[in-house]
Design a protein around this motif. Structure first.
Motif, PDB file in Angstrom:
ATOM      1  N   LEU A  16       7.902  39.900  54.947  1.00  0.00           N
ATOM      2  CA  LEU A  16       7.177  39.334  56.087  1.00  0.00           C
ATOM      3  C   LEU A  16       7.981  38.250  56.793  1.00  0.00           C
ATOM      4  CD1 LEU A  16       3.635  39.078  54.441  1.00  0.00           C
ATOM      5  CD2 LEU A  16       4.364  40.734  56.165  1.00  0.00           C
ATOM      6  N   ARG A  17       8.767  37.481  56.019  1.00  0.00           N
ATOM      7  CA  ARG A  17       9.560  36.392  56.603  1.00  0.00           C
ATOM      8  C   ARG A  17      10.955  36.416  55.979  1.00  0.00           C
ATOM      9  NH1 ARG A  17       6.044  30.988  56.161  1.00  0.00           N
ATOM     10  NH2 ARG A  17       7.591  30.301  57.715  1.00  0.00           N
ATOM     11  N   PRO A  18      11.821  37.319  56.423  1.00  0.00           N
ATOM     12  CA  PRO A  18      13.124  37.523  55.772  1.00  0.00           C
ATOM     13  C   PRO A  18      13.965  36.260  55.668  1.00  0.00           C
ATOM     14  CG  PRO A  18      12.668  39.269  57.343  1.00  0.00           C
ATOM     15  CD  PRO A  18      11.618  38.241  57.557  1.00  0.00           C
ATOM     16  N   THR A  19      13.963  35.448  56.704  1.00  0.00           N
ATOM     17  CA  THR A  19      14.831  34.269  56.682  1.00  0.00           C
ATOM     18  C   THR A  19      14.389  33.260  55.636  1.00  0.00           C
ATOM     19  OG1 THR A  19      13.501  33.266  58.432  1.00  0.00           O
ATOM     20  CG2 THR A  19      15.440  34.539  59.102  1.00  0.00           C
ATOM     21  N   LYS A  20      13.088  33.216  55.327  1.00  0.00           N
ATOM     22  CA  LYS A  20      12.565  32.261  54.348  1.00  0.00           C
ATOM     23  C   LYS A  20      12.694  32.784  52.923  1.00  0.00           C
ATOM     24  CE  LYS A  20      11.084  29.269  57.414  1.00  0.00           C
ATOM     25  NZ  LYS A  20      11.715  27.926  57.529  1.00  0.00           N
ATOM     26  N   GLY A  21      12.702  34.100  52.761  1.00  0.00           N
ATOM     27  CA  GLY A  21      12.689  34.647  51.414  1.00  0.00           C
ATOM     28  C   GLY A  21      14.002  35.180  50.922  1.00  0.00           C
ATOM     29  N   GLN A  22      15.061  35.189  51.791  1.00  0.00           N
ATOM     30  CA  GLN A  22      16.300  35.834  51.377  1.00  0.00           C
ATOM     31  C   GLN A  22      16.976  35.119  50.210  1.00  0.00           C
ATOM     32  OE1 GLN A  22      19.406  35.820  54.237  1.00  0.00           O
ATOM     33  NE2 GLN A  22      19.084  33.704  54.886  1.00  0.00           N
TER      34      GLN A  22
END
Length: 721
Positions: A454-460
């Motif tokens: 849902l939020r790739p930049t936060k979870g990568q």
């Protein structure tokens, strides 16, 4: 005298001498002594047999009955033989009290030696006593026959129509113990016409007003059983619900133990025969002096009775119980509020408001229970009550139970795109990942993957970290398998990952705790027993008991049921025989059957994850740092996350495809064979063995092979590694 100590045994000869004194009180004490010590001193006890034989022919019926009761209960063979000789004669005694005692003695003697009792025909004599003109004798005969048939594999109790109505007719003329025996015996009557069942129900309905709670529950059990043979119950017996419901309610004025029994049976009937109960929910509101177990059971009934018409008063009662000083009751009340929101859609908003009010109390166990039920409400009504998430997030520090933590993590992961600091919240749980229970770890793993989708930049940055911990630091196979699954999905098919992880959940309902129809039908025939207290199958509570089943009859009425119950009924009917008159030996037929084959579909191809590049993954999932170094476990040309296997393992096997013969070695398919394994690196959690092969040996198509330290062992295995 009854404590079985050695000092009293020394008085045995003196006590036997006292037995000849013609005083009934002295005889009672002497016979009690004899019952206590006869097994310890059987040779001395035999000396008392002549005295007992004289008493068996005494003119007083009380002494005759006392002597027979004592003789039939002593576990000495000489006493058994003597009692067996005189019991048949006393079954036809002129006094009904002696006949009743003789009937009970037959059951005692049968427990000691069934073959001897059946050989001289005492079972047939008991059958004849069913036609006796004394109701007490009839009830005693039924009690003895039921005790025998309950323990016998070859004897069954069957009652025909005339005997059934005669038994119902004498119910008002016997004491409460005899009424219980008769009501239990009538469960063996199989109506052949609906009118028979209807008439019998009308005969026993007055017993619902009896003072003894066992009689009331026995009557309810019999009525519920007979309703299976009445197709149009509301027409045949109007207002039956107004008779059964109040009968159960009157038991709530009894001591707490009786109340609990009645309440547990009420839960059973509300799940199986709710139309037969006319109950006011206010009757089950808790009282200040109710024991905890009674309060908790009342909460279950309140939930079962809740509907759109009484939702206001039910919710008020549950909110009051949620503030109880007792933790168990408070937790149960909070959970009931959440289940109520799921059960009645119109009550969802008031229930949410009540839960928020309870969360604001900051009481730890209430906050945790509220978190769990709110998660279920989110599943039942997605995208409707997200405004409560902020209140839950404010109480994260009070969550210390695994179920509550798992629920909160699920909420954060499910709504990661709507919670601004979702990554920070999950990162807080991630710091204690290795110390958490497996249930929390599984929830956190899934939630982090959802966050990344849902939020790739936060979870990568969190995904590789949690995958590494789950695969390398954990020894739980479920956790590691799920981590490997996510790892491969993310490396090979990002779009598929989103579909798998974020797919819609099956809709939940408030009936998840409902017992299956087969168990409900079984417990209906055991109302008033310990099985209905535990609400468990009869065999789990009484291992040696015979499980009652509805007998086959042309009058058996259709009933709303699931497919499983329909199959269960048809199978049980096919195995049963037509009803028999009174007690008769069950016919035995040889078991028949056929071998059942199980078709196992071929196992799927198991291979390494296909090629994936950083650019393709980034295009689909957002920026994610991926190690582009070729990984042996993914194949020679594959790239993806860091290898989940040991870095020093360099296998020559890329994949297996069975049950076809052959094996992949050195990147090509070798259809010839394998013989010796000189290197193994086994990762049991994901069922993959990395092997280096040389010196071929034959492989047989269609067989499975297991890798061992000594080579390949063939067998009918479902997996190749």
């Amino acid at each position: 005298m009854t404590m079985s100590n050695n000092e009293m045994i020394a008085l045995f000869p003196d006590v036997i001498a006292c037995m000849s004194i013609y005083d009934i009180e002295i005889k009672k004490m002497c016979f009690l002594y004899l019952l206590t010590y006869a097994k310890a001193k059987p040779k001395i006890a035999i000396e008392a047999i002549p005295v007992l034989i004289d008493d068996l022919t005494d003119s007083s019926p009380l002494i005759r009955a006392l002597a027979l009761r004592t003789m039939s209960a002593i576990p000495v063979r000489e006493y058994f033989d003597t009692a067996l000789e005189y019991t048949r004669e006393l079954l036809h005694d002129n006094d009904p009290y002696v006949r009743k005692t003789a009937a009970y003695s037959v059951a005692k003697l049968w427990n000691a030696d069934p073959k001897a009792v059946e050989k001289i025909g005492l079972i047939d004599d008991l059958n004849k006593l069913l036609a006796n003109n004394n109701p007490t004798v009839v009830a005693a005969s039924l009690a003895a026959l039921m005790d025998i048939t309950e323990k016998s594999e070859g004897l069954d109790l069957a009652i025909d129509r005339s005997n059934a109505f005669n038994l119902a007719h004498i119910l008002p003329d016997v004491n409460e113990w005899s009424q219980i025996y008769i009501l239990n015996a009538l469960m063996n009557f199989v109506p052949q016409k609906p009118v028979d069942a209807t008439l019998l129900i009308e005969r026993v309905i007055p017993r619902l007003q009896f003072a003894n709670s066992s009689v009331v529950l026995g009557t309810i059990r019999l009525i519920i059983y007979l309703t299976n043979f009445v197709p149009n119950l509301s027409t045949a017996i109007p207002n039956l619900d107004r008779r059964i419901g109040p009968a159960l309610v009157t038991l709530l004025s009894k001591p707490p133990e009786i109340q609990y029994l009645a309440l547990r049976n009420c839960i059973l009937l509300l799940q199986s025969r709710k139309s037969l109960l006319n109950l006011d929910v206010r009757v089950f509101f808790s009282k200040y002096n109710d024991p905890i177990y009674v309060k908790a059971t009342k909460l279950e009934i309140i939930f079962l009775l809740a509907d759109e018409n009484n939702i206001g008063e039910v919710l008020r009662e549950l909110r009051e119980c949620a503030t109880e000083i007792d933790v168990q009751v408070a937790r149960k009340a909070v959970r009931a509020i959440g289940k109520l929101a799921i059960k009645v859609e119109a009550a969802a908003q008031p229930c949410i408001e009540a839960l928020l009010e309870l969360v604001s109390t900051k009481i730890s166990y209430i906050v945790q229970e509220a978190t769990v039920v709110i998660k279920n409400i989110f599943r039942r009504y997605p995208n409707r009550y997200e405004s409560v998430i902020s209140a839950l997030c404010d109480n994260l520090d009070s969550l210390d139970e695994p179920e509550a933590k798992s629920a909160m993590i699920w909420i954060i992961g499910q709504y990661a795109d709507r919670i601004d600091n979702s990554h920070e919240l999950l990162d807080g749980f991630l710091s204690t990942f290795t110390d958490e229970p497996v249930s929390v770890q599984l929830s956190l793993l899934t939630a982090v993957v959802k966050l990344f989708i849902l939020r790739p930049t936060k979870g990568q940055g969190m995904v590789p970290k949690i995958l590494k911990m789950a695969t390398e630091d954990s020894d739980n196979p479920d956790l590691r398998d799920r981590a490997y699954m996510y790892w491969r999905l993310l490396s090979s098919d990002p779009a598929g990952t989103k579909k798998v992880v974020l797919d819609a959940f099956p809709e939940i309902s408030a009936d998840s705790d409902r017992m299956d129809d087969e168990r409900l039908e079984e417990l209906e025939l055991a109302i008033g027993t310990l099985a209905t207290v535990y609400l468990k199958p009869v065999k789990q509570v009484f291992r040696t008991a015979k499980v009652r089943k509805l007998p086959i009859s042309p009058a058996l009425a259709p009933r709303e049921q699931t497919k499983s119950l329909a199959i269960h009924r048809s199978q049980s009917f096919a195995e049963q025989e037509p009803p028999r008159q009174q007690v008769q030996r069950a016919a035995t037929t040889p078991a028949s059957g056929a071998n059942i084959g199980v078709n196992i579909s071929p196992a799927p191809v198991v291979s390494g994850v296909g090629p994936s590049t950083r650019s393709n993954l980034a295009d689909n999932m957002g920026a994610l740092t991926i190690d582009t170094t070729p990984q042996p476990w993914l194949g020679a040309n594959s790239t993806g996350f860091d290898s989940p296997l040991s870095s020093n393992a360099t296998p020559t096997t890329a994949s297996f495809n069975y049950p076809q013969s052959g094996i992949y070695t050195n990147g090509s398919f070798n259809t010839s064979n394998v013989s010796h394994i000189n290197h193994i690196n086994q990762q049991s959690s994901h069922h993959q063995d990395l092997i280096q092969l040389d010196d071929p040996v034959p492989l047989t198509p269609g067989r499975g092979y297991v890798v061992t330290q000594n080579g390949l062992s063939g067998g009918n295995q479902d997996l190749l590694w």
